[in-house]
Design an enzyme around this catalytic site. Structure first.
Site, PDB file in Angstrom:
ATOM      1  N   ILE A  64       0.826  -1.209   0.000  1.00 61.18           N
ATOM      2  CA  ILE A  64       0.000   0.000   0.000  1.00 61.18           C
ATOM      3  C   ILE A  64       0.861   1.260   0.000  1.00 61.18           C
ATOM      4  CG2 ILE A  64      -2.025  -1.106   1.004  1.00 61.18           C
ATOM      5  CD1 ILE A  64      -1.183   0.028   3.733  1.00 61.18           C
ATOM      6  N   GLY A  65       2.157   1.090  -0.214  1.00 62.74           N
ATOM      7  CA  GLY A  65       3.013   2.267  -0.403  1.00 62.74           C
ATOM      8  C   GLY A  65       3.631   2.855   0.855  1.00 62.74           C
ATOM      9  N   GLY A  66       3.835   2.028   1.869  1.00 63.34           N
ATOM     10  CA  GLY A  66       4.489   2.511   3.101  1.00 63.34           C
ATOM     11  C   GLY A  66       5.846   3.144   2.806  1.00 63.34           C
TER      12      GLY A  66
ATOM     13  N   CYS B 138       7.565 -11.767   4.062  1.00 64.06           N
ATOM     14  CA  CYS B 138       8.299 -12.168   5.256  1.00 64.06           C
ATOM     15  C   CYS B 138       7.962 -13.576   5.732  1.00 64.06           C
ATOM     16  CB  CYS B 138       8.037 -11.179   6.367  1.00 64.06           C
ATOM     17  SG  CYS B 138       6.289 -10.889   6.637  1.00 64.06           S
TER      18      CYS B 138
ATOM     19  N   SER C 104       2.154  -4.006   6.085  1.00 68.03           N
ATOM     20  CA  SER C 104       2.916  -2.800   5.788  1.00 68.03           C
ATOM     21  C   SER C 104       3.935  -2.479   6.887  1.00 68.03           C
ATOM     22  CB  SER C 104       1.951  -1.643   5.539  1.00 68.03           C
ATOM     23  OG  SER C 104       2.639  -0.536   5.013  1.00 68.03           O
TER      24      SER C 104
ATOM     25  N   SER D 198      10.357  -4.467   0.599  1.00 65.52           N
ATOM     26  CA  SER D 198       9.960  -5.326   1.725  1.00 65.52           C
ATOM     27  C   SER D 198       9.561  -6.680   1.159  1.00 65.52           C
ATOM     28  CB  SER D 198       8.752  -4.792   2.465  1.00 65.52           C
ATOM     29  OG  SER D 198       8.631  -3.416   2.397  1.00 65.52           O
TER      30      SER D 198
ATOM     31  N   ILE E 109       7.850  -9.808  -9.638  1.00 64.43           N
ATOM     32  CA  ILE E 109       9.193  -9.250  -9.776  1.00 64.43           C
ATOM     33  C   ILE E 109      10.060 -10.159 -10.658  1.00 64.43           C
ATOM     34  CG2 ILE E 109      11.307  -8.853  -8.423  1.00 64.43           C
ATOM     35  CD1 ILE E 109       9.180  -7.652  -6.307  1.00 64.43           C
ATOM     36  N   GLU E 110       9.849 -11.456 -10.497  1.00 67.88           N
ATOM     37  CA  GLU E 110      10.676 -12.372 -11.310  1.00 67.88           C
ATOM     38  C   GLU E 110      10.241 -12.353 -12.780  1.00 67.88           C
ATOM     39  OE1 GLU E 110       8.770 -12.873  -8.744  1.00 67.88           O
ATOM     40  OE2 GLU E 110       8.097 -14.913  -8.509  1.00 67.88           O
TER      41      GLU E 110
ATOM     42  N   ASP F 222       4.029  -4.849  -7.483  1.00 64.13           N
ATOM     43  CA  ASP F 222       3.378  -5.761  -6.536  1.00 64.13           C
ATOM     44  C   ASP F 222       2.320  -6.588  -7.274  1.00 64.13           C
ATOM     45  OD1 ASP F 222       3.119  -5.563  -3.108  1.00 64.13           O
ATOM     46  OD2 ASP F 222       1.757  -6.867  -4.208  1.00 64.13           O
TER      47      ASP F 222
HETATM   48  N1  SAH Z   1       5.957  -2.468   2.151  1.00 62.91           N
HETATM   49  C1  SAH Z   1       4.656  -2.832   1.690  1.00 62.91           C
HETATM   50  C2  SAH Z   1       4.227  -4.242   2.052  1.00 62.91           C
HETATM   51  C3  SAH Z   1       5.113  -5.343   1.688  1.00 62.91           C
HETATM   52  S1  SAH Z   1       4.392  -6.913   2.028  1.00 62.91           S
HETATM   53  C4  SAH Z   1       3.628  -1.847   2.217  1.00 62.91           C
HETATM   54  O1  SAH Z   1       3.986  -0.800   2.738  1.00 62.91           O
HETATM   55  O2  SAH Z   1       2.439  -2.121   2.139  1.00 62.91           O
HETATM   56  C5  SAH Z   1       4.980  -7.856   0.709  1.00 62.91           C
HETATM   57  C6  SAH Z   1       4.299  -7.565  -0.608  1.00 62.91           C
HETATM   58  O3  SAH Z   1       4.997  -8.307  -1.596  1.00 62.91           O
HETATM   59  C7  SAH Z   1       2.852  -8.040  -0.708  1.00 62.91           C
HETATM   60  O4  SAH Z   1       2.045  -6.929  -1.027  1.00 62.91           O
HETATM   61  C8  SAH Z   1       2.838  -9.081  -1.833  1.00 62.91           C
HETATM   62  O5  SAH Z   1       1.710  -8.961  -2.659  1.00 62.91           O
HETATM   63  C9  SAH Z   1       4.092  -8.713  -2.608  1.00 62.91           C
HETATM   64  N2  SAH Z   1       4.746  -9.824  -3.332  1.00 62.91           N
HETATM   65  C10 SAH Z   1       5.084 -11.024  -2.840  1.00 62.91           C
HETATM   66  N3  SAH Z   1       5.728 -11.758  -3.754  1.00 62.91           N
HETATM   67  C11 SAH Z   1       5.817 -10.991  -4.868  1.00 62.91           C
HETATM   68  C12 SAH Z   1       6.397 -11.187  -6.149  1.00 62.91           C
HETATM   69  N4  SAH Z   1       6.999 -12.321  -6.435  1.00 62.91           N
HETATM   70  N5  SAH Z   1       6.308 -10.184  -7.058  1.00 62.91           N
HETATM   71  C13 SAH Z   1       5.695  -9.011  -6.734  1.00 62.91           C
HETATM   72  N6  SAH Z   1       5.135  -8.792  -5.541  1.00 62.91           N
HETATM   73  C14 SAH Z   1       5.198  -9.744  -4.612  1.00 62.91           C
END
Ligand code: SAH
Length: 399
Positions: free
Chosen positions: A21-23, A87, A384, A84, A65-66, A42
């Site tokens: 959500i863009g933290g 986790c 987030s 991020s 991302i991959e 994302d």
């Molecule tokens: N920092 C973010 C939250 C990160 S949580 C915030 O502020 O909201 C991890 C995020 O990674 C999740 O939204 C999930 O949808 C995304 N994610 C997980 N695996 C992914 C991938 N392989 N490619 C793209 N996004 C991914």
């Protein structure tokens, strides 16, 4: 402003991976570094809707991302990565799959891409759960950074160290491409507070160093301190909470609450819907972490909040005239009906998503698209991060 000078004034091009959500984006804005998010990536539909709603002008790539190629990365021509990674592979409940977990694949892919980029980014910041510091994913990250010529610093930080009454202990790593150096002395140790700047830059003042989440001093009550008093809490637990509530370097919960319009019964219109349902009260009464508006603490809000009770976040006692001790007195000997009558005096409710966003440092103009459900809001917030903590780290990283 000294911060602008140290980042060479030009606008930094930022890549926000796992953007949720863009933290990270809010943290970047908060620290007022001249910067622009050139792409956010994302795969989560709800998170992406929230992101787009708040940052309509930012290119958001709803793909894995991959799935991005080296060319895609090169074309973005970025100076900073904020990320991020998921986790779950590193947490206890996530079965600790570490690098063998499929969810780590995208992160390993980034590590593979980094040395092959046409232009090495100057800055990198990673956020993850506590536990990441001992994972082999972390070892792989550190090895890649060393091979690519970065200096780095690791941290374990909670918002309480900035005076915010919410625990959210997280791992952070900031890295800077050599020969540039950080404004503070790096160490191979994981820092548990913000370091002081060597440059005496006012931008990274040391925050109030009082460790508000420090363990309570040893009580002299000896054997008794481990005995369960009421709820499932021991004297030691209560003493720890009392210490947290007395730490005036931390603000009170009430500063983060939504206005409750006065109405008969306490929880006003709107907030009444956050009251804990009877079934939850009966089943989980003993496991809930209860805070009052005057408290200076709350436990970490996770994605199951408002749905699962145990260990997902604190609940609020909205009727402050009642006493927890009284409401919990002799519960064992009561019928369900009597229990409910007694417990309902406290008017226990969940924190609203807006209140959790406040505790996590999201600005007041952050909002959710109307069609997102409360459960979805808790879920994306739980994933987030604390915006103020990351803002301080970005400032430290570029300073
Ligand atoms: N920092 C973010 C939250 C990160 S949580 C915030 O502020 O909201 C991890 C995020 O990674 C999740 O939204 C999930 O949808 C995304 N994610 C997980 N695996 C992914 C991938 N392989 N490619 C793209 N996004 C991914």
């Amino acid at each position: 402003m000294s911060l602008c000078r140290s980042v060479n004034m030009e606008q930094l091009r930022v890549l926000e991976l796992y953007s949720g959500i863009g933290g990270m984006h809010y943290a970047l804005k908060e620290c007022r570094v001249p910067a622009r998010v050139v792409a956010a990536v994302d795969v989560n539909t709800t998170a992406n809707e929230v992101y787009r709603h708040n940052f309509p002008a930012t290119p958001l790539w709803a793909k894995t991302i991959e799935g991005l190629t080296l060319d895609d990365f090169n074309r973005l021509d970025f100076d900073m990565i904020l990320m991020s990674p998921p986790c779950q592979p590193f947490t206890r409940i996530g079965l600790q799959g570490d690098v063998s977990d499929p969810r780590t694949k995208s992160f390993l892919y980034i590590l593979d891409i980094l040395p092959r980029l046409a232009k090495r980014p100057r800055f990198l910041l990673l956020e993850n759960v506590k536990g990441f510091e001992t994972s082999s994913a972390r070892d792989a990250l550190v090895k890649t950074l060393k091979d690519c010529g970065y200096s780095y610093q690791e941290f374990l930080l909670s918002p309480t160290c900035l005076g915010i009454p919410n625990s959210r202990l997280r791992y952070f790593l900031i890295a800077r491409a050599l020969p540039e150096s950080f404004s503070f002395q790096t160490t191979t140790e994981v820092l548990v507070a913000f370091p002081e700047s060597k440059r005496g830059d006012s931008a990274d003042r040391t925050p109030n160093s009082a460790p508000s989440h420090a363990p309570a001093p040893n009580s002299s009550k000896g054997r008794d301190e481990g005995r369960v008093l009421y709820k499932m809490e021991t004297a030691r637990d209560l003493e720890k909470k009392r210490c947290q509530d007395e730490d005036e370097s931390v603000r009170r919960i009430q500063d983060f609450l939504e206005e409750e319009e006065e109405e008969e019964g306490g929880a006003g219109p709107g907030m009444g819907r956050y009251l804990l349902p009877p079934k939850t009260l009966l089943r989980y009464a003993l496991l809930m972490d209860i805070v009052r508006p005057s408290c200076r603490r709350s436990v970490c809000f996770t994605k199951g909040y408002g749905h699962y009770v145990e260990g997902t976040g604190s609940v609020l006692q909205s009727c402050t005239d009642a006493q927890v001790e009284t409401a919990y007195a002799a519960l064992d000997s009561l019928t369900d009906e009597q229990k409910l009558l007694q417990l309902s005096q406290l008017r226990l409710r969940y924190f609203s998503p807006r209140e959790i966003a406040n505790l996590m440092g999201f600005p007041s103009h952050f909002s959710f698209p109307e069609n997102t459900t409360t459960k979805q809001r808790y879920r994306v917030l739980g994933n987030s991060l604390n915006v103020h903590v990351v803002a301080r780290l970005i400032t430290l990283m570029v300073g």
